[in-house]
Each structure stands twice: as structure tokens, then as C-alpha cells.
Design a protein around this motif. Structure first.
Motif, mmCIF file in Angstrom:
data_model
loop_
_atom_site.group_PDB
_atom_site.id
_atom_site.type_symbol
_atom_site.label_atom_id
_atom_site.label_comp_id
_atom_site.label_asym_id
_atom_site.label_seq_id
_atom_site.Cartn_x
_atom_site.Cartn_y
_atom_site.Cartn_z
ATOM 1 N N ILE A 155 0.830 -1.711 -0.326
ATOM 2 C CA ILE A 155 -0.301 -0.029 0.071
ATOM 3 C C ILE A 155 1.198 1.158 0.290
ATOM 4 C CG2 ILE A 155 -1.598 1.158 1.302
ATOM 5 C CD1 ILE A 155 -2.617 -1.830 0.067
ATOM 6 N N LEU A 156 2.437 1.411 0.831
ATOM 7 C CA LEU A 156 2.932 2.074 -0.212
ATOM 8 C C LEU A 156 3.423 2.693 -0.693
ATOM 9 C CD1 LEU A 156 5.814 1.235 3.568
ATOM 10 C CD2 LEU A 156 3.611 3.447 3.016
ATOM 11 N N GLY A 157 3.105 1.877 -2.044
ATOM 12 C CA GLY A 157 3.377 2.424 -3.203
ATOM 13 C C GLY A 157 4.880 2.953 -3.305
ATOM 14 N N ASP A 158 5.397 1.316 -2.743
ATOM 15 C CA ASP A 158 6.773 1.110 -3.611
ATOM 16 C C ASP A 158 6.831 0.270 -4.261
ATOM 17 O OD1 ASP A 158 6.836 0.366 -1.495
ATOM 18 O OD2 ASP A 158 8.158 0.272 -0.108
ATOM 19 N N ILE A 159 5.637 -0.716 -4.727
ATOM 20 C CA ILE A 159 5.938 -1.575 -5.405
ATOM 21 C C ILE A 159 5.276 -1.565 -6.625
ATOM 22 C CG2 ILE A 159 4.663 -4.047 -5.393
ATOM 23 C CD1 ILE A 159 6.286 -3.745 -3.115
ATOM 24 N N PRO A 160 5.706 -1.871 -8.164
ATOM 25 C CA PRO A 160 5.054 -0.797 -9.233
ATOM 26 C C PRO A 160 4.066 -1.988 -9.726
ATOM 27 C CG PRO A 160 7.455 -1.302 -9.271
ATOM 28 C CD PRO A 160 6.934 -1.957 -7.915
ATOM 29 N N ASN A 161 2.438 -1.127 -10.256
ATOM 30 C CA ASN A 161 1.725 -1.684 -10.169
ATOM 31 C C ASN A 161 0.959 -2.662 -9.848
ATOM 32 O OD1 ASN A 161 2.792 -1.081 -13.348
ATOM 33 N ND2 ASN A 161 3.626 -2.744 -13.582
ATOM 34 N N ALA A 162 1.343 -2.774 -8.075
ATOM 35 C CA ALA A 162 0.379 -3.461 -7.273
ATOM 36 C C ALA A 162 -1.300 -2.986 -7.494
ATOM 37 C CB ALA A 162 1.636 -3.095 -5.761
ATOM 38 N N ARG A 163 -1.567 -1.960 -7.412
ATOM 39 C CA ARG A 163 -2.719 -1.435 -7.761
ATOM 40 C C ARG A 163 -3.890 -1.743 -9.004
ATOM 41 N NH1 ARG A 163 -6.738 3.207 -7.290
ATOM 42 N NH2 ARG A 163 -6.426 4.223 -8.780
ATOM 43 N N GLU A 164 -2.980 -1.507 -9.692
ATOM 44 C CA GLU A 164 -3.673 -2.096 -10.462
ATOM 45 C C GLU A 164 -3.826 -3.921 -10.343
ATOM 46 O OE1 GLU A 164 -1.031 -0.475 -10.979
ATOM 47 O OE2 GLU A 164 -1.645 1.131 -12.507
ATOM 48 N N THR A 165 -2.448 -4.358 -10.701
ATOM 49 C CA THR A 165 -2.304 -5.892 -10.171
ATOM 50 C C THR A 165 -3.103 -6.579 -9.376
ATOM 51 O OG1 THR A 165 -0.177 -5.781 -10.788
ATOM 52 C CG2 THR A 165 -1.113 -7.988 -9.712
ATOM 53 N N LEU A 166 -3.804 -6.469 -7.684
ATOM 54 C CA LEU A 166 -4.648 -6.437 -7.025
ATOM 55 C C LEU A 166 -6.104 -5.826 -7.273
ATOM 56 C CD1 LEU A 166 -3.210 -4.664 -2.821
ATOM 57 C CD2 LEU A 166 -3.619 -6.934 -4.500
#
Ligand code: C2E
Ligand code: MG
Ligand code: MG
Ligand code: MG
Length: 279
Positions: A155-166
Motif C-alpha cells: 500500500i505504501l506505493g513502492d511496488i510498481p503496478n500493485a494497485r492495478e494487479t490487485l
């Protein structure tokens, strides 16, 4: 005199770093062999209801049956597997196992949903999404009965594409759960931007219950506001369980109920429970 010699200190440091690197290299080789030789095994820890004490789901927890070192826990190798680029392969194996078990459970009267842990690194890899999308057809699993546990760093936002993947995983039907909640620094303002179905209160907060549980109450009301389900982790005492039950936390996981157990043991716990219910 050697003690204060800075160059000697430097050599010692270099030796230590070299040993560490050699050790990592050895573990990496070991992990590659473990994958080939099927040395990994999943244990399942029941998640139970604080009021009825019935098992309501189970979390898959990875172990490594090492030929020489015996049973090795994930804290001792997940990080290294991530650094060595092996987490995708291991994570694929875990997800396939859980999907198969969920399908097996599906046909039983005593079926419960299952959860698995997903490393942040897997989320930024597009092959993980395709794998998860393929599992329902490949294994017959029902994604709505599978939770994906992710840590707050996502959630911290340092993972590329995390929101899209989730979002895509959610679209597929999987449940998204935040693990170890309260240990990271998740930006609360961001939380509602993510498709979150549940949070798991980290076990460090169980101590807070002994001193009034104000923080746990706060997390419970936050979860409520987000319309997310809550599981309390690391519940070890009856007092903690009663407090949770009285304060509206319906689900708990911890040594009080059961340690993680082998798959067959987990299945027999479910079976026994259903037999008792039928009496
Ligand atoms: P987690 O997902 O937060 O899992 C809970 C951990 O707390 C487990 O440790 C469990 O055995 C332990 N635990 C459960 N109840 C209690 C309790 O009452 N008291 C105490 N002191 N501990 C309790 P475990 O199995 O060693 O796993 C550690 C972590 O490794 C997991 O934390 C998870 O983040 C990670 N992990 C486990 N399996 C996998 C996996 O398949 N893939 C990935 N990426 N990570 C995994
Ligand atoms: Mg977990
Ligand atoms: Mg946890
Ligand atoms: Mg943890």
C-alpha cells in the motif's frame, strides 16, 4: 593492540561479509534443489470464530523440509528466495497447491475458505497475475474462497503496478487481505484506494489488549469504516480471545486455537468439527 587496529577491523568486516555472501549463495543453491526435489510443504493454521470457536478458514504457511537442517520456517528463507529471484517459482507452487486444496475442499460439506501469502515482489511480476487468472480453469478452484494476504508495504506505493494487479485479482474474484496490519506505515489515506476485503491485526497488538486495547479498538473501527473483515493474529490467551469477542472482532488465529498443522491434520480438524455439528 590488534583490537584498536583499524585495518584489522576492516579485514574482520570483509571476512564477515564474505561469509554472509557465501552463506547466501549456498542457501540459493539449496533452494533451487529444494524446488526440484519437492522439499517444500504447506502447513495450515486454522482461523476460528471468537464466539463459537469453530474453524472458519485456514492460512497456508510454507515450510522447507531440509534434508540436513530439518524443518525450516519461512522467515529463514523467503527473504533470500526473493533476493535470489526464486520467489516467483516458489510462489507459483504455493498458489497451485492452495488452489488444488480449495477445489478438493469445495466438494466437502465442511469446506472453508483458504488464504495464502503473496510476497510484494510477486505483485509486480505480470506472470503472477496470469497464473492466478489461470488457476480457476486449471484446478477448478473458486477464487472467492481464496484470500491473498499481502503486507502493508504494498500500500505504501513502492511496488510498481500493485494497485492495478490487485484490482485485476479482485476482478478475478480473489479476496484481498492486508497481513500484519499496523506494523508498516500504510498511508491510511491510500487504503480506500485499494480493493481490500480484510485486514489481519498483527500479533504485536495482542499485548495492547492487556492494557486496555485502545489501539486494537481503533483498528477495529478503521476496518469497520473500510467495510473490511478482521482477523486478530497471534492470539495466545483465553483473555485475549474473550476481549476480541466482546469488542466485535469475530475471527482469530493463534497458538491458543492451534499451531500451523500438516494438511491432513487440518482436514481432520474440519471433519471432526462437522461430525460434532451433525450430532
Ligand atoms: P504471517 O503470514 O503473518 O503468518 C503468521 C505467522 O505467525 C506464522 O509464522 C505463524 O506460525 C505465526 N503464529 C501464528 N500464531 C501465532 C501465535 O499465537 N504466536 C506466535 N508467536 N506466532 C504465531 P510462520 O509460519 O513462521 O510464517 C512467517 C511469515 O512468513 C508469515 O507471516 C508470512 O509473512 C511468511 N510466509 C509464510 N508462508 C509464505 C508463503 O507461502 N509465501 C510468502 N511469500 N510468504 C510466506
Ligand atoms: Mg499471512
Ligand atoms: Mg501476519
Ligand atoms: Mg508475519
Amino acid at each position: 593492540q590488534a583490537k584498536s587496529d583499524p585495518s584489522a577491523k576492516c579485514v574482520r568486516f570483509r571476512d564477515r561479509m564474505r561469509r554472509l555472501r557465501d552463506e547466501h549463495r549456498a542457501i540459493k543453491k539449496d533452494l533451487e534443489r529444494a524446488l526440484q526435489k519437492n522439499e517444500f510443504i504447506l502447513y495450515y493454521q486454522p482461523i476460528a470464530c471468537t464466539r463459537t470457536d469453530k474453524v472458519v478458514s485456514g492460512e497456508a504457511l510454507l515450510r522447507w523440509q531440509h534434508p540436513e537442517r530439518g524443518m525450516v520456517g519461512p522467515d529463514d528463507f523467503i527473504k533470500i528466495a526473493e533476493d535470489a529471484g526464486l520467489i516467483d517459482e516458489i510462489g507459483t507452487w504455493v498458489a497451485e497447491q492452495v488452489a488444488h486444496l480449495q477445489h478438493r475442499l469445495h466438494n466437502l460439506q465442511y469446506a472453508v475458505p483458504l488464504a495464502l501469502n503473496v510476497s510484494p515482489r510477486q505483485l509486480s511480476d505480470s506472470s503472477f497475475l496470469s497464473l492466478m487468472q489461470s488457476l480457476p480453469l486449471a484446478t477448478g478452484c473458486d477464487p472467492s474462497d481464496i484470500s491473498l494476504e499481502i503486507t502493508e508495504s504494498v500500500i505504501l506505493g513502492d511496488i510498481p503496478n500493485a494497485r492495478e494487479t490487485l484490482t485485476a485479482l479482485k476482478h478475478c474474484g480473489y479476496q484481498i487481505v492486508i497481513d500484519d496490519f499496523g506494523t508498516g506505515y500504510s498511508n491510511l489515506a491510500y487504503l480506500h484506494n485499494y480493493p481490500i476485503d480484510g485486514i489481519k491485526i498483527d500479533r504485536m497488538f495482542m499485548e495492547d489488549i492487556g492494557t486496555g486495547g485502545e489501539i486494537v479498538k481503533l483498528i477495529l473501527s478503521l476496518a469497520n469504516a473500510l467495510d473490511a473483515g478482521v482477523v486478530a493474529e497471534g492470539v495466545e490467551t483465553i483473555e485475549q480471545r474473550s476481549w476480541l469477542s466482546q469488542n466485535g472482532c469475530n475471527r482469530y488465529q493463534g497458538y491458543l486455537y492451534s499451531r500451523p498443522v500438516p494438511e491432513e491434520r487440518f482436514l481432520s480438524m474440519l471433519e471432526t468439527q462437522s461430525q460434532i455439528a451433525a450430532m
